[in-house]
Design a protein around this motif. Structure first.
Motif, PDB file in Angstrom:
ATOM      1  N   LEU A  38      29.336 -78.468   8.507  1.00 30.42           N
ATOM      2  CA  LEU A  38      28.887 -78.810   9.862  1.00 30.42           C
ATOM      3  C   LEU A  38      28.873 -77.587  10.780  1.00 30.42           C
ATOM      4  N   ILE A  39      29.872 -76.711  10.641  1.00 30.78           N
ATOM      5  CA  ILE A  39      29.909 -75.480  11.444  1.00 30.78           C
ATOM      6  C   ILE A  39      28.744 -74.572  11.060  1.00 30.78           C
ATOM      7  N   PHE A  40      28.449 -74.509   9.765  1.00 30.01           N
ATOM      8  CA  PHE A  40      27.320 -73.701   9.287  1.00 30.01           C
ATOM      9  C   PHE A  40      26.001 -74.219   9.875  1.00 30.01           C
ATOM     10  N   ILE A  41      25.820 -75.545   9.838  1.00 30.70           N
ATOM     11  CA  ILE A  41      24.612 -76.170  10.406  1.00 30.70           C
ATOM     12  C   ILE A  41      24.558 -75.921  11.920  1.00 30.70           C
ATOM     13  N   ASN A  42      25.703 -76.055  12.577  1.00 33.22           N
ATOM     14  CA  ASN A  42      25.794 -75.824  14.015  1.00 33.22           C
ATOM     15  C   ASN A  42      25.318 -74.411  14.373  1.00 33.22           C
ATOM     16  N   LYS A  43      25.779 -73.411  13.594  1.00 30.96           N
ATOM     17  CA  LYS A  43      25.378 -72.025  13.849  1.00 30.96           C
ATOM     18  C   LYS A  43      23.881 -71.847  13.627  1.00 30.96           C
ATOM     19  N   LYS A  44      23.370 -72.427  12.551  1.00 28.98           N
ATOM     20  CA  LYS A  44      21.948 -72.300  12.232  1.00 28.98           C
ATOM     21  C   LYS A  44      21.077 -72.889  13.343  1.00 28.98           C
ATOM     22  N   VAL A  45      21.463 -74.068  13.825  1.00 27.11           N
ATOM     23  CA  VAL A  45      20.691 -74.739  14.876  1.00 27.11           C
ATOM     24  C   VAL A  45      20.672 -73.907  16.149  1.00 27.11           C
ATOM     25  N   PHE A  46      21.856 -73.431  16.576  1.00 25.96           N
ATOM     26  CA  PHE A  46      21.932 -72.664  17.820  1.00 25.96           C
ATOM     27  C   PHE A  46      21.250 -71.305  17.683  1.00 25.96           C
ATOM     28  N   ARG A  47      21.331 -70.693  16.487  1.00 29.29           N
ATOM     29  CA  ARG A  47      20.685 -69.397  16.290  1.00 29.29           C
ATOM     30  C   ARG A  47      19.169 -69.515  16.402  1.00 29.29           C
ATOM     31  N   LYS A  48      18.626 -70.669  16.019  1.00 31.68           N
ATOM     32  CA  LYS A  48      17.178 -70.874  16.151  1.00 31.68           C
ATOM     33  C   LYS A  48      16.778 -70.938  17.622  1.00 31.68           C
ATOM     34  N   PHE A  49      17.642 -71.545  18.430  1.00 34.46           N
ATOM     35  CA  PHE A  49      17.343 -71.664  19.855  1.00 34.46           C
ATOM     36  C   PHE A  49      17.316 -70.300  20.547  1.00 34.46           C
ATOM     37  N   HIS A  50      18.296 -69.436  20.205  1.00 31.02           N
ATOM     38  CA  HIS A  50      18.320 -68.144  20.881  1.00 31.02           C
ATOM     39  C   HIS A  50      17.982 -66.988  19.929  1.00 31.02           C
ATOM     40  N   LYS A  51      16.990 -67.241  19.059  1.00 32.07           N
ATOM     41  CA  LYS A  51      16.563 -66.212  18.125  1.00 32.07           C
ATOM     42  C   LYS A  51      15.874 -65.065  18.853  1.00 32.07           C
ATOM     43  N   LYS A  52      15.033 -65.409  19.834  1.00 31.84           N
ATOM     44  CA  LYS A  52      14.315 -64.378  20.574  1.00 31.84           C
ATOM     45  C   LYS A  52      15.230 -63.679  21.571  1.00 31.84           C
TER      46      LYS A  52
END
Length: 268
Positions: A24-38
């Motif tokens: 769940l922490i891994f998924i959480n990081k992936k989701v948030f990283r997509k939001f602030h990728k730019k």
């Protein structure tokens, strides 16, 4: 079949809880990283950390419920251990203050990730990270300022990049009395514009432009010129050094004296 309450059962429950929490922490990081990728946004970084703690807490509670430890846990906390609970709350005051201050910072955003800010004591740097407890500010060289959220939240901060995509700093230069002030202003502005690190950052109705140079004051032995220099993500020290070198050379090339303090001694 493994019976509830046995050691193997407990080990399996703990392992499953840990694995689920990790996933769940891994998924959480992936989701948030997509939001602030730019671009890294302060509130996204903070809430990513908050979510990780919540995931760990929930997985721990669920694991304890399978082990039958939740009831005893709540009884120990809410039952006859008021003194221990009070001590825990008292010792956790700083942690709670930092978390709440971090929440306020992430909501009201007095600064963003990659903003250059100056603190009350004159130290300045670029905001690199925010955790539940502190903000990390990168200063000169490899130094990092790690400041508790509660302390930073109560400070007066000068933000050179507030609500803009650029950073900036105030550049001051001195020329000798008797110099051609208008020419000096043009020379300084052109030197700033010639730097490969500077950008047009001041907003106008026609778009973004380089800031003008202003005659700010009569100093004791010089005339003070000042301008705001805008730049992107280049280290501030690199930009300042390049601009200062260019202005220094440009003033000399145009016959504009850069004054220095000296004393005439007259012997009678």
């Amino acid at each position: 079949m493994i019976e509830k309450g046995t050691l193997p059962y407990s080990i399996i429950v703990i392992l499953i809880s840990a694995i689920v929490a990790w996933i769940l922490i891994f998924i959480n990081k992936k989701v948030f990283r997509k939001f602030h990728k730019k671009r890294a946004h302060l509130h996204l970084v903070f809430f990513e950390r908050i979510n990780s703690v919540i995931i760990i807490f929930i997985c721990s509670i669920v694991g304890l419920s399978f082990l039958g430890g939740v009831d005893s846990l709540w009884k120990s906390v809410l039952g006859g251990t008021a003194v221990i609970s009070a001590v825990i709350v008292f010792t956790a005051q700083d942690v709670i203050k930092d978390i709440l201050a971090g929440l306020m910072i992430s909501i009201y955003k007095p600064f963003e990730i990659d903003n250059r800010i100056e603190l009350e004591d004159g130290r300045s740097g670029v905001v690199k990270d925010i955790t539940m407890r502190h903000v990390v500010i990168h200063t000169w060289g490899s130094q990092e300022l790690i400041i508790p959220n509660s302390r930073l939240n109560s400070m007066i901060i000068m933000n050179d990049s507030y609500h803009t995509g650029t950073r900036s700093f105030q550049a001051t230069f001195h020329i000798a009395y008797g110099s051609d002030v208008k020419k000096a202003m043009q020379v300084i502005k052109q030197a700033v514009m010639d730097s490969p690190y500077t950008v047009a950052g001041r907003k106008t109705e026609e778009g973004r432009v380089y800031d003008n140079v202003f005659f700010m004051a009569y100093d004791e032995s010089s005339l003070q010129m000042s301008t705001t220099v805008y730049y992107k993500k280049t280290p501030t020290e690199v930009v300042k050094s390049d601009v200062n070198l260019r202005v220094n050379e440009a003033l000399k090339a145009n016959g504009i004296e850069i004054p220095y303090t000296y004393i005439n001694v007259i012997q009678k």
